[in-house]
Design a protein around this motif. Structure first.
Motif, mmCIF file in Angstrom:
data_model
loop_
_atom_site.group_PDB
_atom_site.id
_atom_site.type_symbol
_atom_site.label_atom_id
_atom_site.label_comp_id
_atom_site.label_asym_id
_atom_site.label_seq_id
_atom_site.Cartn_x
_atom_site.Cartn_y
_atom_site.Cartn_z
ATOM 1 N N ALA A 34 7.351 -13.138 3.018
ATOM 2 C CA ALA A 34 7.066 -11.768 2.599
ATOM 3 C C ALA A 34 5.655 -11.631 2.048
ATOM 4 C CB ALA A 34 8.093 -11.326 1.558
ATOM 5 N N VAL A 35 5.205 -12.606 1.283
ATOM 6 C CA VAL A 35 3.872 -12.536 0.670
ATOM 7 C C VAL A 35 2.788 -12.475 1.741
ATOM 8 C CG1 VAL A 35 2.182 -13.903 -0.616
ATOM 9 C CG2 VAL A 35 4.459 -13.554 -1.550
ATOM 10 N N ASP A 36 2.972 -13.188 2.849
ATOM 11 C CA ASP A 36 1.949 -13.200 3.903
ATOM 12 C C ASP A 36 1.649 -11.804 4.433
ATOM 13 O OD1 ASP A 36 1.497 -15.870 3.745
ATOM 14 O OD2 ASP A 36 2.284 -16.394 5.714
ATOM 15 N N VAL A 37 2.691 -10.993 4.665
ATOM 16 C CA VAL A 37 2.448 -9.650 5.208
ATOM 17 C C VAL A 37 2.151 -8.636 4.094
ATOM 18 C CG1 VAL A 37 3.650 -9.901 7.402
ATOM 19 C CG2 VAL A 37 4.973 -9.389 5.348
ATOM 20 N N LYS A 78 0.239 -21.655 -0.551
ATOM 21 C CA LYS A 78 0.543 -22.224 0.764
ATOM 22 C C LYS A 78 1.195 -23.598 0.577
ATOM 23 C CE LYS A 78 -0.718 -19.126 3.762
ATOM 24 N NZ LYS A 78 0.250 -18.571 4.748
ATOM 25 N N ASN A 79 2.359 -23.572 -0.041
ATOM 26 C CA ASN A 79 3.103 -24.805 -0.270
ATOM 27 C C ASN A 79 3.448 -25.452 1.074
ATOM 28 O OD1 ASN A 79 5.312 -26.657 -0.741
ATOM 29 N ND2 ASN A 79 5.532 -25.731 -2.768
ATOM 30 N N LYS A 80 2.946 -26.664 1.291
ATOM 31 C CA LYS A 80 3.149 -27.327 2.581
ATOM 32 C C LYS A 80 4.622 -27.572 2.861
ATOM 33 C CE LYS A 80 1.557 -31.251 5.329
ATOM 34 N NZ LYS A 80 0.731 -32.484 5.351
ATOM 35 N N GLY A 127 -18.356 -15.700 10.495
ATOM 36 C CA GLY A 127 -17.504 -16.807 10.099
ATOM 37 C C GLY A 127 -16.051 -16.543 10.444
ATOM 38 N N ILE A 128 -15.285 -17.597 10.395
ATOM 39 C CA ILE A 128 -13.857 -17.524 10.674
ATOM 40 C C ILE A 128 -13.114 -17.585 9.345
ATOM 41 C CG2 ILE A 128 -11.905 -18.629 11.836
ATOM 42 C CD1 ILE A 128 -13.904 -19.742 13.872
ATOM 43 N N TRP A 129 -12.272 -16.614 9.117
ATOM 44 C CA TRP A 129 -11.570 -16.496 7.842
ATOM 45 C C TRP A 129 -10.128 -16.972 7.975
ATOM 46 C CZ3 TRP A 129 -13.899 -14.956 3.335
ATOM 47 C CH2 TRP A 129 -15.168 -14.379 3.462
ATOM 48 N N SER A 130 -9.702 -17.757 7.003
ATOM 49 C CA SER A 130 -8.280 -18.043 6.851
ATOM 50 C C SER A 130 -7.704 -17.003 5.901
ATOM 51 C CB SER A 130 -8.071 -19.447 6.289
ATOM 52 O OG SER A 130 -8.599 -19.536 4.971
ATOM 53 N N LEU A 131 -6.386 -16.898 5.874
ATOM 54 C CA LEU A 131 -5.763 -15.930 4.976
ATOM 55 C C LEU A 131 -6.070 -16.278 3.522
ATOM 56 C CD1 LEU A 131 -3.961 -13.481 4.559
ATOM 57 C CD2 LEU A 131 -1.975 -15.006 4.630
ATOM 58 N N GLU A 132 -6.055 -17.578 3.179
ATOM 59 C CA GLU A 132 -6.333 -17.995 1.803
ATOM 60 C C GLU A 132 -7.721 -17.554 1.357
ATOM 61 O OE1 GLU A 132 -3.943 -21.533 3.547
ATOM 62 O OE2 GLU A 132 -5.078 -19.812 4.266
ATOM 63 N N ARG A 133 -8.740 -17.790 2.190
ATOM 64 C CA ARG A 133 -10.109 -17.433 1.829
ATOM 65 C C ARG A 133 -10.288 -15.925 1.745
ATOM 66 N NH1 ARG A 133 -13.956 -18.720 5.639
ATOM 67 N NH2 ARG A 133 -15.527 -18.281 4.065
ATOM 68 N N LEU A 134 -9.642 -15.205 2.655
ATOM 69 C CA LEU A 134 -9.793 -13.746 2.654
ATOM 70 C C LEU A 134 -9.114 -13.130 1.429
ATOM 71 C CD1 LEU A 134 -11.209 -11.773 4.534
ATOM 72 C CD2 LEU A 134 -9.002 -11.329 5.631
ATOM 73 N N VAL A 135 -7.973 -13.668 1.032
ATOM 74 C CA VAL A 135 -7.297 -13.185 -0.174
ATOM 75 C C VAL A 135 -8.176 -13.414 -1.400
ATOM 76 C CG1 VAL A 135 -5.351 -13.614 -1.722
ATOM 77 C CG2 VAL A 135 -4.965 -13.436 0.735
ATOM 78 N N LEU A 136 -8.790 -14.594 -1.473
ATOM 79 C CA LEU A 136 -9.657 -14.902 -2.607
ATOM 80 C C LEU A 136 -10.873 -13.990 -2.631
ATOM 81 C CD1 LEU A 136 -10.258 -16.816 -5.004
ATOM 82 C CD2 LEU A 136 -11.461 -18.291 -3.396
#
Length: 294
Positions: A260-263, A237-239, A219-228
């Motif tokens: 900063a949170v992303d990295v 991920k405030n638009k 599967g393909i993971w987004s950062l949101e799904r992988l963090v969860l």
């Protein structure tokens, strides 16, 4: 050599009416109620009296083998957001970026090579996006070598990347990582041709693909799904912030925290996956030792 027998439908003897009639309704009578169906042991005209294999009506498909780590199913409203309390170092001048990249290089070279020849560094980019004009030039580069400090470099101010930054990105002991990080490298190379994208792609680590290799998933993971899945946390991920003007200076506090949170969380995921991989490897070694030798 004997002749092969003709198939049943070519035989001269017709099939009894009871065999020709197929009813989808159990209550509907057949054409000849007085004809009893033959037993499986009886043969039809033109056939040899050979045993037939009966189908098992009670056959049950076995359940799938349980996966090593099932997907986490949580009520998203009950999952806490990531809290980053470390330092955020934000630079807009070229000489400041060059100095701190050189400091990072020295830190990397001081790390012991035993057990971990590569030093992981979280990597991400931000750029402005418009539905009318598309993606703008890369505006911000984020790096996280330790989970207590994140570096934000405003490279939209630069015409060319500093030499120290290029040395850091292509350092033989550095392993840049992230989610969909290879596309970020390609984007960086399009905007700054001096960046050697081939070297970075060859030595990087895609966190989603690494997770799939460890757990035998796909599967393909987004950062949101992988963090969860890995951290049981939620990333904001405030638009409004994600689609903001990353090339406008200075960045707001919300933009800095978002970047900063992303990295930071990427670095956390990297260490958790490394621990999981080491644990599974140790389990395989222990199992091999327990197996009897022939």
């Amino acid at each position: 050599m004997s002749k092969r027998k003709q198939p049943l439908w070519l035989c001269d003897s017709p099939i009894p009416a009871a065999k020709r009639t197929v009813s989808n309704n159990e209550n509907k009578p057949t054409e000849r109620d007085d004809v009893k169906p033959k037993k499986l042991s009886e043969s039809l005209p033109g056939e040899e009296n050979t045993p037939r294999r009966q189908l098992r009506s009670n056959y049950k498909i076995p359940d799938e083998m349980p996966k090593r780590e099932p997907l986490i199913r949580l009520n998203i409203d009950d999952v806490p957001f990531i809290e980053y309390k470390g330092a955020i170092k934000y630079f807009t001048e070229m000489h400041d970026m060059a100095y701190h990249c050189d400091q990072l290089i020295q830190w990397v070279e001081q790390q012991p090579e035993k057990g971990q020849p590569k030093v992981p560094i979280g990597f991400d980019l931000e750029w402005p996006f418009s539905f009318k004009t598309g993606a703008g030039k890369t505006a911000l580069m984020q790096l996280c070598a330790t989970t207590d400090v994140c570096y934000l470099f405003q490279i939209s101010c630069l015409k060319k990347l500093p030499a120290a930054m290029l040395r850091l990105l292509n350092h033989p002991r550095v392993q840049l990582h992230g989610v969909n990080v290879k596309n970020d490298f390609r984007k960086l190379a399009r905007d700054f041709p001096e960046a050697k994208v081939e070297n970075m792609i060859e030595s990087c680590m895609e966190l989603g693909q690494w997770y799939n290799r460890i757990h035998g998933s796909s599967g393909i993971w987004s950062l949101e799904r992988l963090v969860l899945q890995v951290c049981q946390l939620r990333i904001d991920k405030n638009k409004k912030v994600r689609m903001s003007k990353w090339n406008f200076l200075p960045l707001s506090d919300d933009q800095k925290m978002y970047a900063a949170v992303d990295v930071y969380i990427g670095q956390q995921i990297y260490h958790k996956l490394r621990e999981k991989e080491a644990k599974l490897e140790q389990e395989r070694l222990d199992l091999a030792l327990e197996l009897p030798t022939t």
